[in-house]
Design a protein around this motif. Structure first.
Motif, PDB file in Angstrom:
ATOM      1  N   HIS A 395       0.835  -1.179   0.000  1.00 47.21           N
ATOM      2  CA  HIS A 395       0.000   0.000   0.000  1.00 47.21           C
ATOM      3  C   HIS A 395       0.873   1.233   0.000  1.00 47.21           C
ATOM      4  O   HIS A 395       1.829   1.340   0.762  1.00 47.21           O
ATOM      5  CB  HIS A 395      -0.875  -0.031   1.260  1.00 47.21           C
ATOM      6  N   GLN A 396       0.532   2.135  -0.860  1.00 46.33           N
ATOM      7  CA  GLN A 396       1.334   3.358  -0.879  1.00 46.33           C
ATOM      8  C   GLN A 396       0.697   4.370   0.043  1.00 46.33           C
ATOM      9  O   GLN A 396      -0.458   4.727  -0.116  1.00 46.33           O
ATOM     10  CB  GLN A 396       1.394   3.919  -2.288  1.00 46.33           C
ATOM     11  N   THR A 398       0.273   8.005   1.625  1.00 45.89           N
ATOM     12  CA  THR A 398       0.519   9.416   1.331  1.00 45.89           C
ATOM     13  C   THR A 398       0.552  10.173   2.648  1.00 45.89           C
ATOM     14  O   THR A 398      -0.268   9.946   3.529  1.00 45.89           O
ATOM     15  CB  THR A 398      -0.603   9.982   0.463  1.00 45.89           C
ATOM     16  N   ASP A 402       1.115  15.707   1.699  1.00 44.89           N
ATOM     17  CA  ASP A 402       0.850  15.424   0.288  1.00 44.89           C
ATOM     18  C   ASP A 402      -0.623  15.619  -0.024  1.00 44.89           C
ATOM     19  O   ASP A 402      -0.992  16.208  -1.044  1.00 44.89           O
ATOM     20  CB  ASP A 402       1.235  13.975  -0.036  1.00 44.89           C
ATOM     21  N   ILE A 403      -1.410  15.116   0.889  1.00 37.98           N
ATOM     22  CA  ILE A 403      -2.851  15.191   0.640  1.00 37.98           C
ATOM     23  C   ILE A 403      -3.287  16.634   0.542  1.00 37.98           C
ATOM     24  O   ILE A 403      -3.989  17.052  -0.388  1.00 37.98           O
ATOM     25  CB  ILE A 403      -3.629  14.446   1.748  1.00 37.98           C
ATOM     26  N   ILE A 404      -2.812  17.406   1.498  1.00 34.07           N
ATOM     27  CA  ILE A 404      -3.230  18.816   1.498  1.00 34.07           C
ATOM     28  C   ILE A 404      -2.763  19.507   0.233  1.00 34.07           C
ATOM     29  O   ILE A 404      -3.521  20.240  -0.428  1.00 34.07           O
ATOM     30  CB  ILE A 404      -2.671  19.529   2.748  1.00 34.07           C
ATOM     31  N   SER A 406      -2.107  18.209  -2.670  1.00 33.51           N
ATOM     32  CA  SER A 406      -2.815  17.750  -3.870  1.00 33.51           C
ATOM     33  C   SER A 406      -4.184  18.395  -3.952  1.00 33.51           C
ATOM     34  O   SER A 406      -4.585  18.892  -5.009  1.00 33.51           O
ATOM     35  CB  SER A 406      -2.961  16.236  -3.852  1.00 33.51           C
ATOM     36  N   VAL A 407      -4.852  18.379  -2.844  1.00 29.64           N
ATOM     37  CA  VAL A 407      -6.223  18.906  -2.883  1.00 29.64           C
ATOM     38  C   VAL A 407      -6.208  20.387  -3.232  1.00 29.64           C
ATOM     39  O   VAL A 407      -7.013  20.873  -4.041  1.00 29.64           O
ATOM     40  CB  VAL A 407      -6.922  18.643  -1.534  1.00 29.64           C
ATOM     41  N   TYR A 409      -4.030  21.943  -4.954  1.00 29.57           N
ATOM     42  CA  TYR A 409      -3.669  22.105  -6.367  1.00 29.57           C
ATOM     43  C   TYR A 409      -4.886  21.879  -7.251  1.00 29.57           C
ATOM     44  O   TYR A 409      -5.115  22.631  -8.210  1.00 29.57           O
ATOM     45  CB  TYR A 409      -2.546  21.132  -6.709  1.00 29.57           C
ATOM     46  N   ILE A 410      -5.619  20.856  -6.929  1.00 30.12           N
ATOM     47  CA  ILE A 410      -6.794  20.542  -7.750  1.00 30.12           C
ATOM     48  C   ILE A 410      -7.830  21.661  -7.650  1.00 30.12           C
ATOM     49  O   ILE A 410      -8.418  22.074  -8.648  1.00 30.12           O
ATOM     50  CB  ILE A 410      -7.393  19.199  -7.318  1.00 30.12           C
ATOM     51  N   HIS A 411      -8.038  22.126  -6.449  1.00 27.62           N
ATOM     52  CA  HIS A 411      -8.936  23.277  -6.282  1.00 27.62           C
ATOM     53  C   HIS A 411      -8.577  24.361  -7.264  1.00 27.62           C
ATOM     54  O   HIS A 411      -9.392  24.904  -8.004  1.00 27.62           O
ATOM     55  CB  HIS A 411      -8.734  23.871  -4.878  1.00 27.62           C
ATOM     56  N   GLU A 413      -6.669  24.330  -9.860  1.00 24.44           N
ATOM     57  CA  GLU A 413      -6.683  24.043 -11.297  1.00 24.44           C
ATOM     58  C   GLU A 413      -8.097  24.003 -11.838  1.00 24.44           C
ATOM     59  O   GLU A 413      -8.384  24.556 -12.901  1.00 24.44           O
ATOM     60  CB  GLU A 413      -5.983  22.695 -11.516  1.00 24.44           C
ATOM     61  N   MET A 414      -8.948  23.354 -11.110  1.00 25.40           N
ATOM     62  CA  MET A 414     -10.266  23.113 -11.673  1.00 25.40           C
ATOM     63  C   MET A 414     -11.240  24.239 -11.421  1.00 25.40           C
ATOM     64  O   MET A 414     -12.370  24.191 -11.892  1.00 25.40           O
ATOM     65  CB  MET A 414     -10.847  21.807 -11.109  1.00 25.40           C
ATOM     66  N   TYR A 417     -11.952  25.688 -14.806  1.00 29.57           N
ATOM     67  CA  TYR A 417     -11.926  24.675 -15.865  1.00 29.57           C
ATOM     68  C   TYR A 417     -12.891  25.039 -16.957  1.00 29.57           C
ATOM     69  O   TYR A 417     -14.066  25.328 -16.731  1.00 29.57           O
ATOM     70  CB  TYR A 417     -12.289  23.316 -15.266  1.00 29.57           C
ATOM     71  N   LYS A 418     -12.354  25.047 -18.169  1.00 32.09           N
ATOM     72  CA  LYS A 418     -13.234  25.219 -19.322  1.00 32.09           C
ATOM     73  C   LYS A 418     -12.827  24.169 -20.330  1.00 32.09           C
ATOM     74  O   LYS A 418     -11.658  24.045 -20.654  1.00 32.09           O
ATOM     75  CB  LYS A 418     -13.007  26.613 -19.915  1.00 32.09           C
TER      76      LYS A 418
END
Lengths: 520, 297
Positions: A395-396, A398, A402-404, A406-407, A409-411, A413-414, A417-418
């Motif tokens: 099991h990898q 995180t 890392d979790i914070i 990533s989340v 970053y996604i916030h 980026e998206m 989003y278009k």
């Protein structure tokens, strides 16, 4: 060989065969010849094997009789008795003429049956060609198991393929007389109607056999039949000189015996059926006993006569249908076979009867439920079911950082989003993907497992199938030898079958090498 | 040939696990979640454009819940209230794209940080897809037939805890004749391989992520009837070996408890899961054990 327990039909002395003196014996099923002074038969042939017989022409010095067998062999008998040669020969010839046709049918029938089976079933035909023609199995063994069925079951099946045609109940009414113009009636009788009459009324058939053609012609017989009161609606048993008055008496007897036998079905009570209507008194008055002869009116008695005749006619038609073309040699069985009860009585033997009673009285839905007993499931470690029989995987993990990240970053980026569908991918990427997906590309390396039936030409497939079926047949012979009970089976196993299997293997090997050579 | 009114429903389940995609953005910046969603939209549009009677549904599979990107409740309410795109596109396609974009924006903006659940809820999304298919099949007109398939685009790794639910979903799909296709972006998934094998779908692990749209269109656009006419990547061998419950090792021959169906690699007189006692005499017990060991060796 010289089984004198057989019935000897004819003995002819002084018959020469192959320049040897001897005696010719004609028995019930075969013809045999033994040399003079010896007790055995050196020549013996079944009538079934004989195809035909030939005689030497009358003018010739030698009086001979020749038998031609189905196998093509010829056997000649020379009648050497000076005085009675021709007579002997003719006597033998006539006896053979009578006997041969009887046995011919049987032999032909078997051959016919074999031919029919081979024609109907192409797989069987191919098997026959592969095994018998190439001499892996002898023809006898091939037919051993198959014809055994022919004589017993297939024969019955074959007969059942042609269904018996029943008798129309209205055959008498179909005759339909036409007026002849001048006060006469014309009855059209066809062979079907005549057959129906004979099958339904065996008494009439018997009269026919007795009188025609000795006393009456056929036409006269039928004219008398139609004129007699037996045929007509109102039968007056006035004891006239009619040949059919006996028939009428027999019919009465048959009807009475039917009534006496009654109905054997215990679930059916005919006597409780009644024709009562609640016309007078609405069920309060007791019904008049209408069966006593004294109270009958004229009309009632003639009605009952007609009804009796109809019933009798129907019973005879049904009985004739179930008799299935027996020859009526025994007169005694006539009346006993006129009731339709005979089949019913078979149906009510004890175990069948019990089953029928049970069926009629018990309801399946109302029975108690009989479910099989099960063991209750009592899990102690149910978490095992959560992951199931899946192996442990690394099991990898995180980290929370890392979790914070990533989340977030996604916030980011998206949120803007278009969809930009005109620039989903570059052409290089697309063409490399196409290359990977085309035959020979990275993804297509697995080699689409081509179905074998597409790779091998059909003729090789066909030959392989035939070999496979033939091998299966040999295996069947092998397994039928088990359990090894008799020394015959043992010998068959060790000697004969081994040869067969070896021959089959050689054949397969030959085929294989032939095929491989063709390829290269 | 299918008649004109036969419906073909494609349900795309996209794995939008923000943790994986966030890390992916660092690993491979040219292929991000936005690109992935673009490719999915291309596939969805193509599917809708193939036949008028084709239907589409898109489910986003998150680590906290699974959401429908299309069709959504809002679209059902509003009807055709969208601003039409100016480029003359087929209205259905533009409406679809806009809805999907709006939904995903909303979902991902509401994502909160939670530490305990980092796995994608794929089994739940699969179940939602099956339920949606079932609902649509009930809403068909008389005489219409529907063929449906599910395409799973998977990014993150398998979660072992979802095994039971996943397998239930797979068998339900098999019973309903629903194909499950799988497009795997990163690591192979044994569960999805089994799913594709059991239901008759296609499993593909992408060698190149940037060309996702090309792979989707080539391999997954055709429905099951048309696939027989195409030359597609061959199915790989699926490893169906089970792992024993005691050691979690893959075994080929083992012992199964007849009551709870748990698998063990060695014989023991009592099943450890359900505590059933097996009434086998000691002598006989020893013999088969030896035999099995010999075989395994």
């Amino acid at each position: 060989m010289a089984s004198l327990s057989e019935e000897v039909l004819l003995v002819v002395k002084k018959v020469r065969q192959k320049k040897q003196d001897g005696t010719l014996y004609l028995m019930a099923e075969r013809i045999a010849w033994g040399p003079e002074g010896k007790d055995r038969f050196t020549v013996s042939h079944l009538y079934a094997d004989i195809r035909c017989q030939k005689i030497s022409p009358d003018g010739k010095a030698k009086v001979q009789l020749q038998l031609v067998l189905h196998t093509g062999e010829n056997i000649t008998f020379h009648f050497a008795n000076e005085s009675t040669a021709v007579k002997d020969r003719d006597a033998a010839k006539e006896l053979l003429q009578q006997l041969l046709p009887k046995f011919k049918k049987k032999a032909n029938k078997e051959l016919e049956e074999k031919n029919r089976m081979l024609q109907e079933d192409p797989v069987l035909f191919q098997l026959y060609k592969d095994l018998v023609v190439s001499q892996v199995i002898s023809a006898e063994e091939f037919w051993a198991n198959r014809l055994g069925g022919v004589n017993n079951t297939d024969q019955a099946l074959y007969n059942n393929n042609k269904q018996e045609v029943g008798i129309s109940g209205a055959f008498l009414a179909d005759i339909r007389p036409q007026t002849d113009g001048c006060n006469g009636l014309r009855y059209n009788l066809t062979a079907d109607i005549i057959e129906s009459i004979f099958r339904t009324y065996p008494a009439v058939k018997q009269k026919y056999c007795e009188n025609v053609p000795h006393n009456l012609t056929e036409k006269e017989f039928w004219t008398r039949f139609f004129q007699s009161h037996y045929f007509h609606r109102d039968r007056l048993n006035t004891g006239t000189q009619d040949i059919f008055s006996e028939c009428a008496k027999q019919d009465e007897k048959g009807l009475k015996s039917m009534v006496i036998q009654g109905v054997k079905n215990p679930l059916l009570n005919l006597l409780a059926l009644d024709d009562n209507t609640l016309d007078e008194g609405y069920g309060v008055c007791s019904p008049q006993p209408s069966t006593s002869v004294a109270n009958r009116t004229v009309k009632e008695s003639s009605n009952s006569a007609i009804i009796k005749r109809f019933n009798h006619h129907s019973a005879m038609v049904l009985a004739a249908g179930s008799r299935k073309g027996e020859t009526l040699n025994d007169q005694g069985s006539e009346t006993s076979s006129t009731d339709g009860n005979s089949r019913d009585s078979d149906c009510f033997h004890p175990p069948v009867k019990k089953a029928k009673l049970q069926e009629a009285t018990e309801y399946d839905d109302l029975q108690g439920e009989n479910r099989p007993k099960t063991v209750p499931l009592n899990l102690k470690k149910s978490d095992r079911y959560a992951h199931g029989p899946v192996p442990l995987q690394s099991h990898q993990y995180t980290t929370s950082q890392d979790i914070i990240n990533s989340v977030n970053y996604i916030h980011h980026e998206m949120s803007n989003y278009k969809p930009n569908l005109t620039q989903v991918m570059s052409s290089t990427a697309a063409s490399s993907a196409i290359a990977a997906l085309s035959p020979g590309g990275i993804l297509m390396q697995g080699g689409a497992p081509q179905a074998i039936h597409q790779m091998i030409p059909t003729d090789i497939q066909g030959e392989l199938k035939h070999l496979y079926v033939a091998a299966g047949e040999l295996l069947r012979h092998y397994w039928s030898c088990f359990p090894v009970n008799t020394p015959f089976l043992e010998e068959k196993l060790t000697g004969h079958l081994e040869e067969m299997l070896q021959a089959a293997y050689n054949k397969f090997h030959a085929w294989q090498t032939r095929r491989m050579m063709r390829k290269t | 040939m299918a008649s004109d009114t036969d419906v073909s429903l494609l349900v795309i389940v996209v794995d939008v696990n923000p943790i994986w995609w966030g890390q992916q953005a660092h690993r491979e910046p040219e292929f991000t979640l936005a690109k992935c969603l673009d490719a999915v939209m291309v596939l969805g549009n193509s599917h809708l454009a193939m036949t008028r009677s084709n239907k589409l549904a898109v489910i986003a599979s998150h680590c906290q819940d699974s959401y429908f990107l299309y069709p959504t409740k809002k679209s059902a309410d509003n009807g055709g209230d969208e601003s039409s795109s100016g480029d003359g596109k087929y209205e259905l396609l533009s409406a679809t794209n806009n809805q999907m974009a709006e939904e995903i924006r909303e979902i991902l903006s509401k994502t909160e940080v939670r530490g305990n659940s980092t796995d994608t809820l794929l089994a739940a999304s699969l179940a939602k897809a099956l339920c949606y298919i079932h609902r649509v099949s009930k809403e068909l007109e008389v005489g219409q037939e529907m063929k449906s398939r599910i395409l799973v685009i998977k990014a993150a790794e398998d979660c072992a805890l979802q095994y039971m639910n996943f397998m239930n979903g797979i068998f339900a799909a098999q019973k309903q004749n629903i194909l499950i296709d799988a497009c795997v972006l990163a690591s192979d998934s044994g569960l999805l391989q089994q799913a594709c094998d059991i239901t008759g779908g296609l499993y593909l692990k992408l060698p190149q992520k940037v060309a996702l749209a090309q792979y989707l269109l080539w391999v997954f656009l055709a429905d099951s009837e048309q696939r027989s006419q195409l030359v597609l990547p061959p199915t790989a061998h699926v490893d169906y070996r089970a792992a024993c419950f005691c050691h979690r090792n893959l075994i080929e021959i083992g012992y199964v408890c007849s009551v709870c169906l748990s698998i063990f690699c060695t014989f023991s007189p009592i099943c450890t899961t359900c505590e059933t006692a097996f009434k086998i005499q000691l002598r006989q017990m020893v013999k088969p054990k030896k035999k099995k060991l010999k075989q395994q060796m």
